[in-house]
Design a protein around this motif. Sequence first.
Motif, PDB file in Angstrom:
ATOM      1  N   VAL A  16       0.806  -1.226   0.000  1.00 49.86           N
ATOM      2  CA  VAL A  16       0.000   0.000   0.000  1.00 49.86           C
ATOM      3  C   VAL A  16       0.844   1.284   0.000  1.00 49.86           C
ATOM      4  O   VAL A  16       0.293   2.380  -0.064  1.00 49.86           O
ATOM      5  CB  VAL A  16      -0.990   0.023   1.185  1.00 49.86           C
ATOM      6  N   LYS A  17       2.147   1.135   0.058  1.00 47.82           N
ATOM      7  CA  LYS A  17       3.034   2.297   0.100  1.00 47.82           C
ATOM      8  C   LYS A  17       2.792   3.197  -1.121  1.00 47.82           C
ATOM      9  O   LYS A  17       2.763   2.720  -2.254  1.00 47.82           O
ATOM     10  CB  LYS A  17       4.493   1.861   0.125  1.00 47.82           C
ATOM     11  N   GLY A  18       2.584   4.473  -0.863  1.00 52.03           N
ATOM     12  CA  GLY A  18       2.407   5.441  -1.928  1.00 52.03           C
ATOM     13  C   GLY A  18       0.986   5.568  -2.449  1.00 52.03           C
ATOM     14  O   GLY A  18       0.706   6.426  -3.278  1.00 52.03           O
ATOM     15  N   GLU A  19       0.075   4.723  -1.987  1.00 53.36           N
ATOM     16  CA  GLU A  19      -1.325   4.812  -2.413  1.00 53.36           C
ATOM     17  C   GLU A  19      -2.171   5.285  -1.236  1.00 53.36           C
ATOM     18  O   GLU A  19      -2.103   4.705  -0.158  1.00 53.36           O
ATOM     19  CB  GLU A  19      -1.836   3.458  -2.893  1.00 53.36           C
ATOM     20  N   GLN A  20      -2.963   6.332  -1.433  1.00 54.58           N
ATOM     21  CA  GLN A  20      -3.771   6.881  -0.348  1.00 54.58           C
ATOM     22  C   GLN A  20      -5.267   6.614  -0.490  1.00 54.58           C
ATOM     23  O   GLN A  20      -6.042   7.003   0.364  1.00 54.58           O
ATOM     24  CB  GLN A  20      -3.527   8.384  -0.218  1.00 54.58           C
ATOM     25  N   ASP A  21      -5.669   5.931  -1.556  1.00 57.35           N
ATOM     26  CA  ASP A  21      -7.087   5.655  -1.728  1.00 57.35           C
ATOM     27  C   ASP A  21      -7.495   4.492  -0.822  1.00 57.35           C
ATOM     28  O   ASP A  21      -6.955   3.385  -0.941  1.00 57.35           O
ATOM     29  CB  ASP A  21      -7.401   5.307  -3.186  1.00 57.35           C
ATOM     30  N   PRO A  22      -8.456   4.723   0.078  1.00 56.98           N
ATOM     31  CA  PRO A  22      -8.825   3.663   1.026  1.00 56.98           C
ATOM     32  C   PRO A  22      -9.441   2.432   0.373  1.00 56.98           C
ATOM     33  O   PRO A  22      -9.195   1.319   0.813  1.00 56.98           O
ATOM     34  CB  PRO A  22      -9.815   4.336   1.976  1.00 56.98           C
ATOM     35  N   LEU A  23     -10.231   2.606  -0.671  1.00 57.20           N
ATOM     36  CA  LEU A  23     -10.840   1.442  -1.322  1.00 57.20           C
ATOM     37  C   LEU A  23      -9.803   0.609  -2.063  1.00 57.20           C
ATOM     38  O   LEU A  23      -9.838  -0.624  -2.006  1.00 57.20           O
ATOM     39  CB  LEU A  23     -11.953   1.875  -2.273  1.00 57.20           C
ATOM     40  N   ALA A  24      -8.887   1.269  -2.749  1.00 52.21           N
ATOM     41  CA  ALA A  24      -7.831   0.536  -3.455  1.00 52.21           C
ATOM     42  C   ALA A  24      -6.985  -0.247  -2.464  1.00 52.21           C
ATOM     43  O   ALA A  24      -6.677  -1.424  -2.691  1.00 52.21           O
ATOM     44  CB  ALA A  24      -6.962   1.501  -4.260  1.00 52.21           C
ATOM     45  N   ASN A  25      -6.623   0.384  -1.354  1.00 50.69           N
ATOM     46  CA  ASN A  25      -5.788  -0.298  -0.364  1.00 50.69           C
ATOM     47  C   ASN A  25      -6.552  -1.417   0.333  1.00 50.69           C
ATOM     48  O   ASN A  25      -6.001  -2.499   0.559  1.00 50.69           O
ATOM     49  CB  ASN A  25      -5.214   0.698   0.633  1.00 50.69           C
ATOM     50  N   ALA A  26      -7.816  -1.188   0.655  1.00 51.83           N
ATOM     51  CA  ALA A  26      -8.619  -2.247   1.283  1.00 51.83           C
ATOM     52  C   ALA A  26      -8.777  -3.433   0.338  1.00 51.83           C
ATOM     53  O   ALA A  26      -8.726  -4.593   0.762  1.00 51.83           O
ATOM     54  CB  ALA A  26      -9.981  -1.697   1.705  1.00 51.83           C
ATOM     55  N   ALA A  27      -8.939  -3.166  -0.954  1.00 51.67           N
ATOM     56  CA  ALA A  27      -9.077  -4.243  -1.935  1.00 51.67           C
ATOM     57  C   ALA A  27      -7.800  -5.078  -2.008  1.00 51.67           C
ATOM     58  O   ALA A  27      -7.853  -6.314  -1.949  1.00 51.67           O
ATOM     59  CB  ALA A  27      -9.415  -3.662  -3.309  1.00 51.67           C
ATOM     60  N   ASN A  28      -6.666  -4.417  -2.137  1.00 45.80           N
ATOM     61  CA  ASN A  28      -5.404  -5.154  -2.204  1.00 45.80           C
ATOM     62  C   ASN A  28      -5.100  -5.884  -0.901  1.00 45.80           C
ATOM     63  O   ASN A  28      -4.616  -7.020  -0.913  1.00 45.80           O
ATOM     64  CB  ASN A  28      -4.250  -4.223  -2.579  1.00 45.80           C
ATOM     65  N   MET A  29      -5.394  -5.246   0.218  1.00 46.30           N
ATOM     66  CA  MET A  29      -5.119  -5.876   1.513  1.00 46.30           C
ATOM     67  C   MET A  29      -5.989  -7.115   1.710  1.00 46.30           C
ATOM     68  O   MET A  29      -5.510  -8.151   2.165  1.00 46.30           O
ATOM     69  CB  MET A  29      -5.322  -4.874   2.647  1.00 46.30           C
ATOM     70  N   SER A  30      -7.275  -7.018   1.354  1.00 50.42           N
ATOM     71  CA  SER A  30      -8.154  -8.179   1.556  1.00 50.42           C
ATOM     72  C   SER A  30      -7.732  -9.336   0.655  1.00 50.42           C
ATOM     73  O   SER A  30      -7.730 -10.490   1.083  1.00 50.42           O
ATOM     74  CB  SER A  30      -9.621  -7.804   1.332  1.00 50.42           C
ATOM     75  N   SER A  31      -7.355  -9.045  -0.563  1.00 49.66           N
ATOM     76  CA  SER A  31      -6.893 -10.103  -1.458  1.00 49.66           C
ATOM     77  C   SER A  31      -5.608 -10.741  -0.945  1.00 49.66           C
ATOM     78  O   SER A  31      -5.497 -11.968  -0.865  1.00 49.66           O
ATOM     79  CB  SER A  31      -6.658  -9.545  -2.865  1.00 49.66           C
ATOM     80  N   PHE A  32      -4.652  -9.906  -0.598  1.00 50.54           N
ATOM     81  CA  PHE A  32      -3.363 -10.404  -0.124  1.00 50.54           C
ATOM     82  C   PHE A  32      -3.531 -11.295   1.105  1.00 50.54           C
ATOM     83  O   PHE A  32      -2.999 -12.403   1.164  1.00 50.54           O
ATOM     84  CB  PHE A  32      -2.438  -9.231   0.189  1.00 50.54           C
ATOM     85  N   LEU A  33      -4.286 -10.824   2.093  1.00 52.97           N
ATOM     86  CA  LEU A  33      -4.459 -11.593   3.329  1.00 52.97           C
ATOM     87  C   LEU A  33      -5.234 -12.891   3.073  1.00 52.97           C
ATOM     88  O   LEU A  33      -4.872 -13.949   3.591  1.00 52.97           O
ATOM     89  CB  LEU A  33      -5.155 -10.747   4.388  1.00 52.97           C
ATOM     90  N   LEU A  55     -20.901  -3.251   2.941  1.00 47.40           N
ATOM     91  CA  LEU A  55     -19.887  -4.124   2.378  1.00 47.40           C
ATOM     92  C   LEU A  55     -18.898  -3.358   1.515  1.00 47.40           C
ATOM     93  O   LEU A  55     -19.275  -2.563   0.662  1.00 47.40           O
ATOM     94  CB  LEU A  55     -20.565  -5.218   1.551  1.00 47.40           C
ATOM     95  N   GLY A  56     -17.615  -3.639   1.758  1.00 48.26           N
ATOM     96  CA  GLY A  56     -16.534  -3.079   0.957  1.00 48.26           C
ATOM     97  C   GLY A  56     -15.763  -4.214   0.304  1.00 48.26           C
ATOM     98  O   GLY A  56     -16.279  -5.327   0.151  1.00 48.26           O
ATOM     99  N   PRO A  57     -14.507  -3.971  -0.065  1.00 48.21           N
ATOM    100  CA  PRO A  57     -13.694  -5.009  -0.704  1.00 48.21           C
ATOM    101  C   PRO A  57     -13.558  -6.243   0.186  1.00 48.21           C
ATOM    102  O   PRO A  57     -13.368  -6.132   1.400  1.00 48.21           O
ATOM    103  CB  PRO A  57     -12.343  -4.330  -0.895  1.00 48.21           C
TER     104      PRO A  57
END
Length: 149
Positions: A16-33, A55-57
């Motif tokens: 998530v480094k360098g990205e400040q959009d909460p939805l983009a980061n939540a999407a990547n974090m949920s997939s990764f985890l 419901l979000g990502p």
Amino acid sequence: MNTNHELLLQQLAALVKGEQDPLANAANMSSFLYHNLDAVNWLGFYFQQGDQLVLGPFHGQPACTRLPIGQGVCGTAFANKESIVVSDVSQFSGHIYCDTASQSEVVVPFYHDKITGVLDIDSPKLNRFDADDAAFFEQVVDTLITSLT
């Protein structure tokens, strides 16, 4: 915290480094985890909209779209402003079943001026989560919040 958790947190921070959009980061974090944790059948975010969590990502089976704040594990954790570990969801009064395969759950609430909500993780195994897991997921949420600044 175990070594695997520490490594996952480092990888999440880099993701998530360098990205400040909460939805983009939540999407990547949920997939990764979801793809890096054992015995997890649902992992995702719900974001506050008024008196509901929406419901979000996420990753897993389709989920409940709206949850009332103060009800179920997610709504209770958010209302009480504390993480909840549930060893057996059938024993949690008022549990909201979105996926009948889920047997245990951990929910971590978060509050930020840009976004508030919960991180919700379910497992098809009883007693899957403990205090160490809750501490790990609290740090995951801290990583999300840090990415927004």
